[in-house]
Every structure is written in C-alpha cells, then in structure tokens.
Scaffold this motif. Sequence first.
Motif, PDB file in Angstrom:
ATOM      1  N   SER A  19       0.836  -1.194   0.000  1.00  0.00           N
ATOM      2  CA  SER A  19       0.000   0.000   0.000  1.00  0.00           C
ATOM      3  C   SER A  19       0.876   1.250   0.000  1.00  0.00           C
ATOM      4  N   GLU A  20       0.279   2.370  -0.375  1.00  0.00           N
ATOM      5  CA  GLU A  20       0.947   3.669  -0.360  1.00  0.00           C
ATOM      6  C   GLU A  20       0.093   4.608   0.473  1.00  0.00           C
ATOM      7  N   PRO A  21       0.329   4.621   1.795  1.00  0.00           N
ATOM      8  CA  PRO A  21      -0.532   5.397   2.692  1.00  0.00           C
ATOM      9  C   PRO A  21      -0.422   6.898   2.522  1.00  0.00           C
ATOM     10  N   ALA A 105      15.627  -2.364  -0.506  1.00  0.00           N
ATOM     11  CA  ALA A 105      14.316  -1.952   0.004  1.00  0.00           C
ATOM     12  C   ALA A 105      13.792  -0.748  -0.759  1.00  0.00           C
ATOM     13  N   VAL A 106      14.642   0.233  -0.974  1.00  0.00           N
ATOM     14  CA  VAL A 106      14.228   1.436  -1.705  1.00  0.00           C
ATOM     15  C   VAL A 106      13.850   1.085  -3.140  1.00  0.00           C
ATOM     16  N   ALA A 107      14.663   0.246  -3.772  1.00  0.00           N
ATOM     17  CA  ALA A 107      14.358  -0.159  -5.152  1.00  0.00           C
ATOM     18  C   ALA A 107      13.055  -0.932  -5.229  1.00  0.00           C
ATOM     19  N   ASP A 108      12.822  -1.850  -4.283  1.00  0.00           N
ATOM     20  CA  ASP A 108      11.579  -2.626  -4.289  1.00  0.00           C
ATOM     21  C   ASP A 108      10.366  -1.755  -3.998  1.00  0.00           C
ATOM     22  N   ALA A 109      10.530  -0.780  -3.099  1.00  0.00           N
ATOM     23  CA  ALA A 109       9.402   0.059  -2.723  1.00  0.00           C
ATOM     24  C   ALA A 109       8.966   0.973  -3.866  1.00  0.00           C
ATOM     25  N   GLU A 180      -0.834  -0.754  10.698  1.00  0.00           N
ATOM     26  CA  GLU A 180      -0.395  -1.901  11.485  1.00  0.00           C
ATOM     27  C   GLU A 180       0.897  -2.422  10.874  1.00  0.00           C
ATOM     28  N   LEU A 181       1.969  -2.360  11.652  1.00  0.00           N
ATOM     29  CA  LEU A 181       3.257  -2.877  11.201  1.00  0.00           C
ATOM     30  C   LEU A 181       3.548  -4.173  11.927  1.00  0.00           C
ATOM     31  N   ARG A 182       3.689  -5.253  11.177  1.00  0.00           N
ATOM     32  CA  ARG A 182       3.976  -6.563  11.736  1.00  0.00           C
ATOM     33  C   ARG A 182       5.432  -6.928  11.500  1.00  0.00           C
ATOM     34  N   SER A 183       5.864  -7.974  12.159  1.00  0.00           N
ATOM     35  CA  SER A 183       7.231  -8.445  12.003  1.00  0.00           C
ATOM     36  C   SER A 183       7.502  -8.816  10.544  1.00  0.00           C
ATOM     37  N   LEU A 187       8.657  -0.447   5.611  1.00  0.00           N
ATOM     38  CA  LEU A 187       8.049   0.853   5.341  1.00  0.00           C
ATOM     39  C   LEU A 187       9.156   1.793   4.886  1.00  0.00           C
ATOM     40  N   VAL A 188       8.962   2.401   3.726  1.00  0.00           N
ATOM     41  CA  VAL A 188       9.902   3.391   3.211  1.00  0.00           C
ATOM     42  C   VAL A 188       9.158   4.702   3.075  1.00  0.00           C
ATOM     43  N   PHE A 189       9.734   5.775   3.606  1.00  0.00           N
ATOM     44  CA  PHE A 189       9.086   7.067   3.379  1.00  0.00           C
ATOM     45  C   PHE A 189      10.113   8.096   2.912  1.00  0.00           C
TER      46      PHE A 189
END
Length: 236
Positions: A19-21, A105-109, A180-183, A187-189
Amino acid sequence: MQGELFGDGTDEGGFRGRSEPAPGAVLVPGWLDSAAQLRLVAACREWARPPAGMHTVRMPTGGVMSVRMVSLGWHWYPYGYRRTAEDGTPVKPFPPELGRLARRAVADAYGEAVGAIAGAAGYEPDIAIVNHYPHGAKMGLHQDRDERTDAPVVSLSLGDTCVFRLGNTETRTRPWTDLELRSGDLLVFGGPARFAYHGVVRTLPGTADPALGLTGRLNITVRRSGLPAPPDPPGS
C-alpha cells in the motif's frame, strides 16, 4: 550478498498487500521472510552489546524515552549526530550488508518511480538506529530532521506488531493514518512524506512469532546522514 544474511524478501506470513498510505510512503508487508528476521534479530543482539551498546535516551527536557536504542555509523542524540556513543566510546560502524538491504528496500518500494523520489536513486545510507520497544513503550509524533539530506528513510519491523501513526508534514495534529506494522514489514518514506510527523501509538504484546525469541518490538531505521565521512585512520 544480501540473500546470505537477510533472505530474499518473500512473504511467508500470508499476503496482505502493498500500500501507499501517503505520497512517497510505501508499505510492503512481509518483505523479510522468517529466516531473514531471525538473522536480523541475532545481528541486533550483537549491535546492542557494549561498548557503544543499547542505551536509554534522556531528552533535553529531562524526560526519558520509553524505547532503548543503539546507533550504527553515526550516534544519534537529541537532536543531532556525533561519532561517540553515550558511554564515550566510538560508535559502531555502519554494516555494509545493512546498506545493501536498504538499497534493495528502496528499489523494491519505488520500482520504476525511484528516479522521481529525492535521494532514492543511488541510495547510499550510512546510519542505522535500532529501537527496542518493551511492552508498554511508544514513541511520540516527531519528524526525522537531523539528517542533512532528504533521502528516504527505510524502516524494518521485527517482533511484536505495532500501531504506527503516519501524519502530515506541518503539525502533530490530524490528518494522520494509522498503520499496522507486523514483524517482517518494510516501510519506506521519502519524497513528499520524508518529513512527515510519525510515531508509534502502541505495541501489541504477544503478537511476535515465538520462534524469534524476542520480547517486544525491534525497529531498524536506515537513513543517509548527508554528513561528511570521517577521515581515514593514519597508515590506512
């Protein structure tokens, strides 16, 4: 190399959906698989050992944060960075494997949009802050403004689930979105969300996989400081 320590990023906990909150913020559930989480927890335990280990942070107002933290690369204190930790010893170095993980992570996000996000293309982080949330700990809404760059922040969650509040860039008041952040979640912002107020409203005790052997929640944030690199030691 990233697969050797941190796995391949597959989701073993069931598909919840990317998702993109907010513009520039991307949540990728289950980005770290179970084996990768175990290796990261083990790494955090090593980073937490003294010297320059995990410590309690006292704010300039005299209050004490309910989370405990350890910094890598640069030592964070309210409100800036330095090269020595709370115990006066040199801060632990920033692990290259954590840099590789954050770049992926940045590339995947951001995918094909990576070039549209300030500091995302060619992302070269040099700081990690590991926060441990024991049961009952939380973190008030704040901005990550101590860096001298607007490159994205990478956040990885381990252990107990938390309610993460992503606010706006102007005030600590509404509008905000609770996530909700699970194990294993990523999250990249960055971009428009880079300086959004954010914090942890609460954790949900007992929601971690017992196999992690972790009480509470660990959060690893990786970022780029924009600060000059230290000089090479004599004789190097």
